[in-house]
Design a protein around this motif. Structure first.
Motif, short mmCIF file in Angstrom:
data_model
loop_
_atom_site.label_atom_id
_atom_site.label_comp_id
_atom_site.label_asym_id
_atom_site.label_seq_id
_atom_site.Cartn_x
_atom_site.Cartn_y
_atom_site.Cartn_z
N LYS A 1 126.94 2.78 66.52
CA LYS A 1 127.29 2.62 65.01
C LYS A 1 128.34 1.77 64.79
O LYS A 1 128.42 0.79 63.72
N LEU B 1 121.38 1.89 59.46
CA LEU B 1 121.37 1.30 60.81
C LEU B 1 120.11 0.88 61.23
O LEU B 1 119.14 1.46 61.20
N GLU C 1 127.05 3.57 51.65
CA GLU C 1 126.53 4.11 53.02
C GLU C 1 125.48 3.02 53.50
O GLU C 1 124.66 2.53 52.91
N ILE C 2 125.67 2.59 54.94
CA ILE C 2 124.97 1.56 55.49
C ILE C 2 123.90 2.17 56.31
O ILE C 2 124.57 2.87 57.29
N ALA D 1 125.64 -2.98 61.54
CA ALA D 1 124.31 -2.31 60.65
C ALA D 1 123.07 -2.77 61.40
O ALA D 1 121.97 -2.26 61.14
N LYS D 2 123.17 -3.89 62.31
CA LYS D 2 121.63 -4.40 62.93
C LYS D 2 122.05 -4.59 64.36
O LYS D 2 123.08 -5.48 64.68
N GLU E 1 114.22 1.01 61.09
CA GLU E 1 115.32 2.09 60.89
C GLU E 1 115.79 2.66 62.17
O GLU E 1 114.84 3.14 62.94
#
Ligand SMILES: [Zn+2]
Length: 145
Positions: A95, A48, A45-46, A99-100, A59
């Motif tokens: 999403k 964001l 699970e990543i 992730a960044k 976050e």
């Protein structure tokens, strides 16, 4: 893993394999009590993260996104369910970008959705989010509608 058929607490892994990318594992399990088989998937699970203009990472906050959009629609005709659907569509699109993600990209994504949904909400959000450098930027936005 609990058996989904009879709820026995312990089940056995009979087969385990990675997908081609190596980022998920599929397991075949068998219940020793009812002998039925089922499949589970294991995936990391990543979280964001949002990159601020200053470069600082924060976050991602779904509530904050929701509030921002809700405020833009204040007094406008949009029910709770439509609002939730709109925010979820935006969130899903964000999403997919990784992730960044840069805060400007989030702003642009929200704006592109609002532009299609409601022009008043779009302008309200734009005026708060885009930090217009001067009034002519804002006039240009209005003229583009
Ligand atoms: Zn079972």
């Amino acid at each position: 893993m609990v058996c989904p058929y009879c709820n026995k607490q312990e089940t056995n892994v009979v087969d385990s394999r990675k997908n081609n990318e190596g980022n998920s594992i599929r397991r075949r399990r068998e219940c020793p009590k009812c002998n039925l088989r089922f499949t589970t998937y294991e995936k990391a699970e990543i979280g964001l993260f949002v990159q601020k203009r200053s470069g600082e990472l924060q976050e991602f906050n779904y509530e904050k996104l929701f509030k921002g959009i809700e405020n833009a629609f204040g007094g406008l005709d949009l029910n709770e369910k439509q609002l939730k659907t709109l925010v979820d569509n935006i969130y899903n699109e964000i999403k997919e970008k990784g992730a960044k993600i840069k805060s400007e990209v989030i702003g642009e994504t929200v704006l592109s959705h609002l532009k299609e949904t409601n022009k008043v909400a779009y302008l309200r959000f734009a005026s708060v989010y885009k930090e217009f450098s001067d009034a002519s930027d804002f006039e240009k936005e209005v003229a583009e509608l």
